[in-house]
Design a protein around this motif. Structure first.
Motif, mmCIF file in Angstrom:
data_model
loop_
_atom_site.group_PDB
_atom_site.id
_atom_site.type_symbol
_atom_site.label_atom_id
_atom_site.label_comp_id
_atom_site.label_asym_id
_atom_site.label_seq_id
_atom_site.Cartn_x
_atom_site.Cartn_y
_atom_site.Cartn_z
ATOM 1 N N LYS A 1 0.846 -1.191 0.000
ATOM 2 C CA LYS A 1 0.000 0.000 0.000
ATOM 3 C C LYS A 1 0.882 1.243 0.000
ATOM 4 O O LYS A 1 1.809 1.355 0.803
ATOM 5 N N GLY A 2 0.575 2.180 -0.882
ATOM 6 C CA GLY A 2 1.355 3.408 -0.919
ATOM 7 C C GLY A 2 0.970 4.294 -2.091
ATOM 8 O O GLY A 2 0.306 3.858 -3.031
ATOM 9 N N HIS A 3 1.373 5.532 -1.993
ATOM 10 C CA HIS A 3 1.082 6.495 -3.060
ATOM 11 C C HIS A 3 2.199 7.537 -3.069
ATOM 12 O O HIS A 3 2.499 8.137 -2.036
ATOM 13 N N ILE A 4 2.817 7.734 -4.236
ATOM 14 C CA ILE A 4 3.895 8.720 -4.380
ATOM 15 C C ILE A 4 3.422 9.818 -5.318
ATOM 16 O O ILE A 4 3.046 9.558 -6.462
ATOM 17 N N VAL A 5 3.428 11.046 -4.819
ATOM 18 C CA VAL A 5 2.966 12.194 -5.597
ATOM 19 C C VAL A 5 4.170 13.059 -5.946
ATOM 20 O O VAL A 5 4.885 13.526 -5.056
ATOM 21 N N THR A 6 4.380 13.252 -7.226
ATOM 22 C CA THR A 6 5.484 14.084 -7.714
ATOM 23 C C THR A 6 4.919 15.397 -8.223
ATOM 24 O O THR A 6 4.142 15.403 -9.178
ATOM 25 N N VAL A 7 5.290 16.485 -7.576
ATOM 26 C CA VAL A 7 4.801 17.797 -8.008
ATOM 27 C C VAL A 7 5.794 18.388 -8.998
ATOM 28 O O VAL A 7 6.899 18.768 -8.631
ATOM 29 N N GLY A 8 5.377 18.428 -10.247
ATOM 30 C CA GLY A 8 6.175 19.040 -11.298
ATOM 31 C C GLY A 8 5.663 20.434 -11.577
ATOM 32 O O GLY A 8 5.367 21.202 -10.660
ATOM 33 N N SER A 9 5.508 20.761 -12.851
ATOM 34 C CA SER A 9 5.028 22.083 -13.239
ATOM 35 C C SER A 9 4.763 22.085 -14.737
ATOM 36 O O SER A 9 5.319 21.267 -15.481
ATOM 37 N N TYR B 1 15.036 25.956 -13.273
ATOM 38 C CA TYR B 1 13.742 25.499 -12.762
ATOM 39 C C TYR B 1 13.047 24.570 -13.752
ATOM 40 O O TYR B 1 12.605 23.472 -13.396
ATOM 41 N N SER B 2 12.943 24.999 -15.022
ATOM 42 C CA SER B 2 12.279 24.172 -16.040
ATOM 43 C C SER B 2 12.982 22.828 -16.201
ATOM 44 O O SER B 2 12.336 21.784 -16.313
ATOM 45 N N ALA B 3 14.307 22.863 -16.210
ATOM 46 C CA ALA B 3 15.053 21.616 -16.385
ATOM 47 C C ALA B 3 14.764 20.634 -15.255
ATOM 48 O O ALA B 3 14.596 19.428 -15.490
ATOM 49 N N THR B 4 14.707 21.121 -14.027
ATOM 50 C CA THR B 4 14.420 20.221 -12.904
ATOM 51 C C THR B 4 12.983 19.711 -12.964
ATOM 52 O O THR B 4 12.704 18.572 -12.589
ATOM 53 N N LYS B 5 12.069 20.538 -13.446
ATOM 54 C CA LYS B 5 10.681 20.100 -13.549
ATOM 55 C C LYS B 5 10.483 19.131 -14.710
ATOM 56 O O LYS B 5 9.642 18.234 -14.640
ATOM 57 N N PHE B 6 11.248 19.316 -15.789
ATOM 58 C CA PHE B 6 11.255 18.295 -16.840
ATOM 59 C C PHE B 6 11.752 16.978 -16.249
ATOM 60 O O PHE B 6 11.248 15.899 -16.586
ATOM 61 N N ALA B 7 12.737 17.068 -15.370
ATOM 62 C CA ALA B 7 13.289 15.871 -14.735
ATOM 63 C C ALA B 7 12.245 15.176 -13.857
ATOM 64 O O ALA B 7 12.213 13.943 -13.784
ATOM 65 N N THR B 8 11.395 15.958 -13.189
ATOM 66 C CA THR B 8 10.358 15.335 -12.356
ATOM 67 C C THR B 8 9.386 14.526 -13.208
ATOM 68 O O THR B 8 8.890 13.479 -12.771
#
Length: 345
Positions: free
Chosen positions: A207-215, A228-235
């Protein structure tokens, strides 16, 4: 006479070998043909199955899109330990309050002591309990150490929301090396440390849930946001790869959700003036995120209209995309007035 017999014997041997070789070639050819036919058959079978299932998936998606949340089954978070990074303010604070109202055991991480105190006060004022930890997400050791504290003092984390993020708002040549490294450490590398800390327990209990907040800036490159954009592309890549690994290993009860909001009115993007979309309010973003978690959605883009524009990025000519961005959406111009953060030396 001897020479003649020897010659006949050699010819018979050569003929036998040629027959054997021809037979082997024929058999190998037959095997290759059978293998190719099997491959083609399997491909055709899988394609037909995919097309049939696609019809079902599309109809299912349309159905659930039209059905209001009030009429559909939503996952309960009551009693679940939910950890929110960046819980000291902005969307993180709204998440903490809303999750507490749903009966979750809320744990928040932040580098700001004052921010943590304000979030805790907001939650306790409504009569709920909350646990907070001061953590510098740019420090890998601190993340691992605090994760162990959470598991010992609170319990196994059921929902991990990697919400923390930072932005400086300079062009590439204006960014300091320290700022670039900090952005990467907080916005994406910390996701590795938190997931590695809590995912094994999720797998063990099923049981589990992983939420990745990108942009949205992780879907479309943004002016003054090379870091910032590069790291959010990475997410985005992180989420999609993690989702693939979970499914490939049969961990279907461990859910993964990617959240990509546009500009949020939290002060993080003060001065930005988007043309075609309004600033999102943090309360709305938090509410939408929680709904997406409770529905076990894989992707959540805010506003929803943005996802219909994204395919144009790959379908249209590059010059046309630039004109759409510059003349119609006014993307670079919207970031001209962005209030950059103090430089990190």
């Amino acid at each position: 006479m001897t020479i003649l017999l020897t010659t006949i014997f050699v010819l018979l041997q050569l003929q036998q070998r040629s027959y054997t070789t021809a037979f082997s070639v024929m058999m190998n050819t037959k095997r290759n043909v059978n293998t190719q036919m099997t491959t083609v058959f399997n491909l055709a079978k899988d394609t037909v199955l995919f097309l049939v299932l696609s019809c079902y998936y599309i109809l299912e998606s349309i159905f659930w899109t039209l059905v209001p949340n009030a009429l559909r089954s939503m996952k309960s978070l009551k009693g679940d330990v939910v950890l929110v990074t960046g819980g000291g303010g902005g969307v993180g604070r709204h998440l903490a309050v809303k999750l507490a109202r749903l009966g979750a055991k809320v744990v928040i991480w932040d580098i700001s002591v004052e921010g943590l105190q304000k979030t805790c006060q907001a939650v306790t004022d409504e009569g709920y309990e909350i646990t907070s930890y001061v953590v510098d997400l740019a420090d890998r050791t601190a993340v691992y150490t605090t994760a162990e504290k959470v598991k010992k003092e609170v319990g196994k984390v059921d929902v991990l929301i990697n919400n923390a993020g930072t932005v400086f708002g300079y062009t590439l040549l204006e960014l300091t090396d320290a700022a670039i490294e900090t952005t990467y450490k907080v916005n994406i590398l910390s996701h590795y440390w938190t997931v590695k800390s809590f995912l094994p327990d999720m797998i063990q209990t099923g049981k589990g849930h992983i939420v990745t907040v990108g942009s949205v800036a992780g879907l479309l490159g943004t002016y003054r946001c090379t870091d910032y954009s590069a790291t959010k592309f990475a997410t985005v890549g992180f989420h999609e790869s993690l989702f693939t690994e979970l499914r490939a290993h049969g961990h279907n009860t461990i859910h993964a959700t990617l959240v990509c909001p546009s500009y949020i009115n939290t002060g993080m993007f003060d001065g930005a003036t988007p043309r075609l979309v309004q600033m999102l309010e943090p309360d709305y973003v938090a509410e939408t995120m929680i709904d997406s978690i409770r529905k076990n959605e894989v992707n959540c883009v805010m506003p929803g209209s943005v996802r219909y524009l994204l395919p144009l990025k790959c379908l249209l000519p590059a010059k046309m995309c630039w004109d759409l961005m510059y003349r119609v959406m006014k993307g670079p111009q919207s970031m001209m007035g962005f209030a950059a953060k103090p430089k990190v030396s």
